[in-house]
Design a protein around this motif. Structure first.
Motif, PDB file in Angstrom:
ATOM      1  N   LEU A  60     -33.078-137.654 -51.102  1.00 28.17           N
ATOM      2  CA  LEU A  60     -33.935-138.513 -50.299  1.00 28.17           C
ATOM      3  C   LEU A  60     -33.092-139.665 -49.764  1.00 28.17           C
ATOM      4  O   LEU A  60     -32.306-140.258 -50.490  1.00 28.17           O
ATOM      5  CB  LEU A  60     -35.095-139.050 -51.141  1.00 28.17           C
ATOM      6  N   SER A  61     -33.268-139.991 -48.510  1.00 21.13           N
ATOM      7  CA  SER A  61     -32.469-141.051 -47.898  1.00 21.13           C
ATOM      8  C   SER A  61     -32.968-142.419 -48.340  1.00 21.13           C
ATOM      9  O   SER A  61     -34.117-142.555 -48.764  1.00 21.13           O
ATOM     10  CB  SER A  61     -32.529-140.936 -46.375  1.00 21.13           C
ATOM     11  N   PRO A  62     -32.133-143.442 -48.211  1.00 15.25           N
ATOM     12  CA  PRO A  62     -32.557-144.796 -48.592  1.00 15.25           C
ATOM     13  C   PRO A  62     -33.761-145.298 -47.791  1.00 15.25           C
ATOM     14  O   PRO A  62     -34.477-146.180 -48.251  1.00 15.25           O
ATOM     15  CB  PRO A  62     -31.327-145.652 -48.304  1.00 15.25           C
ATOM     16  N   THR A  63     -34.005-144.724 -46.637  1.00  9.39           N
ATOM     17  CA  THR A  63     -35.144-145.149 -45.818  1.00  9.39           C
ATOM     18  C   THR A  63     -36.369-144.264 -46.025  1.00  9.39           C
ATOM     19  O   THR A  63     -37.381-144.452 -45.364  1.00  9.39           O
ATOM     20  CB  THR A  63     -34.756-145.129 -44.324  1.00  9.39           C
ATOM     21  N   SER A  64     -36.276-143.330 -46.950  1.00  9.21           N
ATOM     22  CA  SER A  64     -37.357-142.383 -47.193  1.00  9.21           C
ATOM     23  C   SER A  64     -38.588-143.066 -47.791  1.00  9.21           C
ATOM     24  O   SER A  64     -38.491-143.819 -48.764  1.00  9.21           O
ATOM     25  CB  SER A  64     -36.872-141.281 -48.136  1.00  9.21           C
TER      26      SER A  64
END
Length: 189
Positions: free
Chosen positions: A84-88
């Protein structure tokens, strides 16, 4: 035809050399010099192998220190992160759920700043360590669950300090504690 025979001889030679002799030699050297590490850094209790110093485990009982979250539930096949991306939005939701669960379980104040390893799963999903701060934040829950008197509580706090390992690599400055070893020593108190 002569080139083909020469190529097959070279292939056979290097297959035996790099596929058989070299691995056997390296295995023998590792067993001789580092037998514990060569066999997976296994941890035994009462004559039974219960884990490895290198692989995290789930500890869900309130009488034990809890490991950091794992995206793979500590499964070694396959190990890995959630990706999962940090902006997820999903990661933010997971982080908040983990924060609330940790605060609630350990009877902490809502504004308590939590170490990141208790909020985010490790990249491999198998990290066996937590920070010293994470251990201290869980100490109150454990003393209550085990009905420790002040003397035992003091022993627990000293135990945490005594099991702190230095940084794994020079680039990292964080102290860490192996949760499996900490819980084994906790049972000895």
């Amino acid at each position: 035809m002569k080139n083909l025979i020469t190529a097959l001889k070279i292939l056979t030679l290097f297959t035996v050399l790099t596929g058989l002799i070299y691995p056997l030699f390296i295995t023998a050297v590792a067993q001789w010099i580092f037998p514990g590490k060569a066999n997976g850094s296994l941890v035994s209790s009462h004559g039974k192998v219960i884990g490895s110093r290198l692989i995290g485990q789930a500890f869900n009982d309130s009488i034990y220190f809890h490991s950091r979250p794992s995206a793979t539930n500590y499964g070694t096949l396959p190990s890995g992160a959630s990706n999962l991306s940090p902006t997820s939005v999903q990661l933010a939701k997971l982080r908040e759920e983990r924060k609330q669960a940790f605060i609630s379980l350990n009877h902490l104040k809502e504004e308590t700043s939590l170490p990141s390893e208790m909020l985010f799963a490790s990249a491999s999903g198998l990290d066996p360590h937590i920070s010293k701060e994470s251990a201290f934040l869980q100490a109150g829950r454990i003393t209550k669950a085990r009905s420790f008197d002040p003397q035992k509580t003091e022993q627990l706090l000293k135990l945490i300090d005594s099991l702190v390992e230095g940084p794994q690599f020079i680039l990292s400055d964080s102290e860490r504690i192996n949760v499996l070893i900490l819980n084994l020593e906790l049972d000895k108190l």
